[in-house]
Design an enzyme around this catalytic site. Structure first.
Site, PDB file in Angstrom:
ATOM      1  N   GLU A   1      14.260 -15.802   0.543  1.00  0.00           N
ATOM      2  CA  GLU A   1      14.524 -16.905   1.477  1.00  0.00           C
ATOM      3  C   GLU A   1      13.424 -17.958   1.387  1.00  0.00           C
ATOM      4  O   GLU A   1      13.609 -19.101   1.788  1.00  0.00           O
ATOM      5  CB  GLU A   1      14.580 -16.390   2.923  1.00  0.00           C
TER       6      GLU A   1
ATOM      7  N   ASP B   1       0.826  -1.206   0.000  1.00  0.00           N
ATOM      8  CA  ASP B   1       0.000   0.000   0.000  1.00  0.00           C
ATOM      9  C   ASP B   1       0.864   1.262   0.000  1.00  0.00           C
ATOM     10  O   ASP B   1       1.866   1.327   0.719  1.00  0.00           O
ATOM     11  CB  ASP B   1      -0.871  -0.033   1.262  1.00  0.00           C
TER      12      ASP B   1
END
Ligand code: NOJ
Ligand code: CA
Length: 575
Positions: free
Chosen positions: A283, A231
């Site tokens: 990751e 956002d």
């Protein structure tokens, strides 16, 4: 409706082609994906309290799988006082009770994955709710404390600090600063809120803020989300010293004030934040993505989607181009060109929860409403039929483009905005903060009609929906449309199936110049020709196999005004 007709036109597709974009062979599901935005409070109310919920999403997910989208993006469902419909988060790692529980979320995730759908969630890092524990701690702490340093507190100006620290305005109207009262009852410092006063901006110059959001990212990644829609991604860093600004409140361009100079938006410091987030996502494997919600120009946007930053950014210039053929061509060419320069795919979008739905926007011949201001009963009214017809044409034009496409819930039904919304039900802070002068975004957030014969058209079987469903929604209910091969929903189904089958999302783009004019646009994506006619006169299509047209029944080899067609010009294509 899918048609399979060889167009017996007089002219084959000849003439110059202007190649803009070659087929995309890079790996990455998101590069060509269709991502469907779910606005939870208006999707499906399973427990009957009038507000959509996560269990309701789980219940109806099969319909989205059936539509053949790749992923859903959920607008915020986190704990929140709901002053800005959940974009005011008080706890980033929990579900608001109006939407359900974390367990409901996990059930929804499992169902989505069972159906082969990925789930993206909304990350709201620029601001939180004033009810967030960190802001409450800041209010209780003195000026200069580490607690206050999580936010942007400043002393006021003028006599006794009665004036705000600078002249910035809130995106929702009114000043972007609110003064707090100290625990001893005395007027105290001011805090910055680019949006509602209940949405204090975080201080991204503070590493503690970075650490907190890294925790939030991991929390949701651990729960299996495929990424985040970020956002107001352009607002996190403010220019040092918070200099006065004379441009538009939202940082956009205005006379004498180029948007890229706005001190509250698009500052270079944002890049390191996205790089750190990308490392965290990596990751978890190569399939988790970041998509920026950022109102910045295309050149700047391209910097945000470099290989070590975000994966995608919403293409708002495309949304704002509307049906202006000249602007559309420019935006598409520029988007593909600048994004190719950094190896990123483009995205395309026509509607979301912040703008008037495109079926309503396109129902005006002259000036329509400002995107985020809504349509009220006293405003000029859109022509519903014209709007829906053009919306079908615009969607078909968009879904043929190479790149990723974002759909907003209900656009597959051709829904228009809700217009007759009683003022006391309006909830967008824009309405209150402008004294009703701007209606705000409630009209595009009206709940979905699922089943024509059911109470509240199947949105929920209990209390009245939080916003009324307009009477015209009955015939647009999903079940009514599913039964009709010529419905807007059937068109979306056919478009999405063909788009996947023909690989249009990872395809190429060349302008077919002889079919481009001041009021028509045509491009080749591989061997598929996409032609949109916005002229008042019918346009003769070139020779080819007609795959799909946006208006049924079509008129043979002519494309009517406000119509788009997909043609196979090599004789192949879907059978
Ligand atoms: C953009 C969101 O899409 C909008 O709905 C919200 O009001 C603002 N950001 C503030 O979070
Ligand atoms: Ca509910």
């Amino acid at each position: 409706m899918s048609v399979d007709t060889v167009i017996s036109a007089t002219a084959p597709l000849t003439g110059p082609l202007t190649l803009i974009h070659a087929a995309d062979t890079a790996p990455g599901w998101w590069r060509s994906a269709v991502i469907y935005q779910v606005y939870p409070r208006s999707f499906r109310d399973l427990n009957g309290d009038g507000i959509g919920d996560i269990a309701g999403i789980t219940e109806e997910l099969p319909h989205l799988a059936d539509l053949d989208v790749d992923a859903v993006w959920l607008s915020p469902f986190y704990r929140s006082p709901q002053r800005d419909a959940g974009y005011d988060v008080s706890d980033y790692c929990d579900v608001d009770p109006i939407f359900g529980t974390l367990q409901d979320f996990d059930v929804m995730m499992a169902e989505a994955h069972r159906l082969g759908l990925r789930v993206i969630v909304d990350l709201v890092p620029n601001h939180c709710s004033d009810q967030h524990a960190a802001f409450q701690a800041a209010l209780a702490a003195p000026a200069g404390s580490p607690e206050r340093d999580m936010f942007i507190f400043r002393d006021g100006t003028g006599p006794e600090g009665h004036e705000p620290p600078n002249n910035w305005q809130s995106h929702f109207g009114g000043p972007a600063w609110t003064r707090v009262i100290a625990p001893d009852g005395q007027p105290d410092q001011w805090y910055l809120h680019l949006f509602d006063s209940s949405q204090p901006d975080f201080n991204w110059d503070n590493t503690a803020v970075h650490a907190e959001f890294e925790r939030v990212l991991r929390f949701w990644l651990d729960r299996g989300v495929s990424g985040f829609r970020v956002d107001v991604a352009h607002a996190l860093i403010k220019a040092p010293g918070l200099p006065a600004w004379g441009g538009r409140a939202d940082g956009g361009s205005s006379d004498g004030f180029p948007g890229h100079e706005a001190p509250m938006f698009g500052q270079p410091g944002v890049h390191d934040i996205y790089r750190a987030w990308r490392r965290i996502l990596a990751e978890y494997g190569p399939d988790r993505i970041l998509c920026a919600e950022a109102s910045v120009d295309l050149d700047r946007l391209a910097h945000w989607v470099r290989p070590d930053e975000m994966h995608q950014a919403f293409n708002f210039p495309y949304l704002h181009a509307g049906l202006d053929v000249h602007r559309l061509r420019g935006v598409i060419t520029d988007s593909l060109t600048v994004l190719n320069g950094v190896g990123a795919p483009s995205t395309w979008v026509l509607s979301n929860h912040d703008v008037v739905r495109h079926a309503s926007r396109f129902g005006y011949n002259g000036q329509g409403p400002r995107d985020g201001d809504g349509i009220g009963p006293a405003d000029p009214q859109p022509d519903t039929e014209l709007g829906r017809r053009r919306a079908a044409a615009a969607s078909m034009f968009m879904l043929g483009l190479p790149g990723a496409a974002y759909l907003y819930q209900g656009e597959e039904l051709g829904l228009p905005d809700g217009i007759d919304i009683p003022e006391h039900l309006r909830q967008d802070p824009t309405f209150a903060r402008t004294g009703g002068e701007r209606l705000g975004r409630d009209g595009c957030r009206v709940p979905l009609p699922w089943r024509a014969a059911e109470r509240h058209l199947g949105f929920g079987s209990g209390q009245d929906p939080w916003l009324p469903l307009p009477p015209g929604f009955t015939e647009l209910a999903r079940d009514a449309q599913a039964a009709s091969p010529s419905s807007h929903l059937s068109l979306y189904r056919n478009m999405l199936a063909l788009r996947r089958e023909l690989g249009l999302g990872s395809g190429s783009l060349a302008w077919a110049e002889d079919w481009c004019s001041g009021s028509s646009l045509a491009y080749l994506n591989g061997a598929t020709l996409v032609v949109m006619n916005l002229n008042h006169e019918p346009l003769e299509l070139p020779l080819g196999r007609l795959l799909l047209r946006s208006a049924e029944p079509g008129s043979g080899r002519f494309l009517a005004s406000g119509e788009t067609a997909w043609l196979r010009i090599d004789g192949g294509g879907a059978e």
